[in-house]
Design a protein around this motif. Sequence first.
Motif, mmCIF file in Angstrom:
data_model
loop_
_atom_site.group_PDB
_atom_site.id
_atom_site.type_symbol
_atom_site.label_atom_id
_atom_site.label_comp_id
_atom_site.label_asym_id
_atom_site.label_seq_id
_atom_site.Cartn_x
_atom_site.Cartn_y
_atom_site.Cartn_z
ATOM 1 N N SER A 16 0.828 -1.195 0.000
ATOM 2 C CA SER A 16 0.000 0.000 0.000
ATOM 3 C C SER A 16 0.864 1.248 0.000
ATOM 4 C CB SER A 16 -0.899 0.010 1.234
ATOM 5 O OG SER A 16 -0.122 0.016 2.400
ATOM 6 N N PRO A 17 0.337 2.339 -0.573
ATOM 7 C CA PRO A 17 1.085 3.585 -0.545
ATOM 8 C C PRO A 17 1.062 4.202 0.847
ATOM 9 C CG PRO A 17 -1.077 3.943 -1.497
ATOM 10 C CD PRO A 17 -0.964 2.466 -1.253
ATOM 11 N N ALA A 18 1.925 5.170 1.060
ATOM 12 C CA ALA A 18 1.921 5.891 2.329
ATOM 13 C C ALA A 18 0.864 6.985 2.267
ATOM 14 C CB ALA A 18 3.298 6.495 2.588
ATOM 15 N N PHE A 19 0.027 7.040 3.271
ATOM 16 C CA PHE A 19 -1.002 8.080 3.356
ATOM 17 C C PHE A 19 -0.593 9.060 4.451
ATOM 18 C CE2 PHE A 19 -3.370 4.296 1.834
ATOM 19 C CZ PHE A 19 -3.774 4.803 0.604
ATOM 20 N N ARG A 20 -0.131 10.222 4.031
ATOM 21 C CA ARG A 20 0.313 11.240 4.994
ATOM 22 C C ARG A 20 -0.754 12.299 5.243
ATOM 23 N NH1 ARG A 20 4.528 10.043 1.548
ATOM 24 N NH2 ARG A 20 6.322 9.022 2.549
ATOM 25 N N SER A 21 -1.821 12.272 4.444
ATOM 26 C CA SER A 21 -2.912 13.234 4.620
ATOM 27 C C SER A 21 -4.205 12.615 4.124
ATOM 28 C CB SER A 21 -2.622 14.537 3.871
ATOM 29 O OG SER A 21 -2.323 14.286 2.502
ATOM 30 N N PHE A 22 -5.311 12.983 4.762
ATOM 31 C CA PHE A 22 -6.611 12.380 4.488
ATOM 32 C C PHE A 22 -7.684 13.448 4.642
ATOM 33 C CE2 PHE A 22 -9.958 9.534 6.807
ATOM 34 C CZ PHE A 22 -10.794 9.547 5.699
ATOM 35 N N VAL A 23 -8.554 13.559 3.630
ATOM 36 C CA VAL A 23 -9.697 14.474 3.677
ATOM 37 C C VAL A 23 -10.967 13.661 3.456
ATOM 38 C CG1 VAL A 23 -10.808 16.501 2.693
ATOM 39 C CG2 VAL A 23 -8.316 16.380 2.787
ATOM 40 N N ALA A 24 -11.933 13.785 4.369
ATOM 41 C CA ALA A 24 -13.203 13.071 4.288
ATOM 42 C C ALA A 24 -14.320 14.050 3.939
ATOM 43 C CB ALA A 24 -13.507 12.380 5.620
#
Length: 266
Positions: free
Chosen positions: A16-24
């Motif tokens: 899996s890629p690295a997720f450094r930011s997330f917007v819901a």
Amino acid sequence: MTSAAITASAEGTRPSPAFRSFVALGDSFTEGMSDVLPDGSYRGWADLLAARLAELEPGFRYANLAVRGKLIGQIAADQIAPAAAMKADLVTLVGGLNDVLRPGCDTARVCALLEESVAALAPSCGTLVLMRSPGRRGPVLERYRSRMEQLFDFIEDLADRYGAVVVDLFASEALGDPRMWADDRLHLTDEGHRRVAEAVWQRLGLPAESDWNAPLPPAEPPSWTARRAADVRFARVHLLPWIGRRLTGRSSGDGRTPKRPELAPM
């Protein structure tokens, strides 16, 4: 890394890629109703997912722009441009269900607004996640099933055309169990939200921690008296206020702002 790169293959799950930011983005489902915290605020699957992602990446940032009661037109107008400008590694968009549950819904317009939103978001984020939302088994689901399936088929088509990931919660028997739903019969319980977070986590190619779709243990059906008492309470506490808002053109989200409007550390 593109969304396609995290799709699980028949041989296994790719790194899996690295997720450094997330917007819901979305409505009450993503805001977190009815996963109530002791202070009266709502947590929900997006907050749970963000907390788990934050454990993997120092400096992880999270925004949640979802507001209860919002229709897809309001989501498109108020949430899409700010989210696209954040250029997050991960964006989730869940909307349109409030529209199709209303009489006289123009499903074609709902789909068109969804496509406009996806077209704006897909180039600006690393991975875009869409959902086939869960449905509580019962007469309401059956009444609107054809509209919901039309919406969800369109979401599958959008994902194919724009390289998004779809999390299929609608097909889940476990999430359709009435015991997964709060007293308002519209929102998931804390256990339901936990399972949704796990479903998204796994769809992103991250290692499973539990079986999110495991059936609930058998239970004795409630008595006739208990069912009628629950129906009366539902009508008094939830249904009548909802009808009142519809008749007066109000929404549960009127005047509310997102709980996490900025992309900021957890």
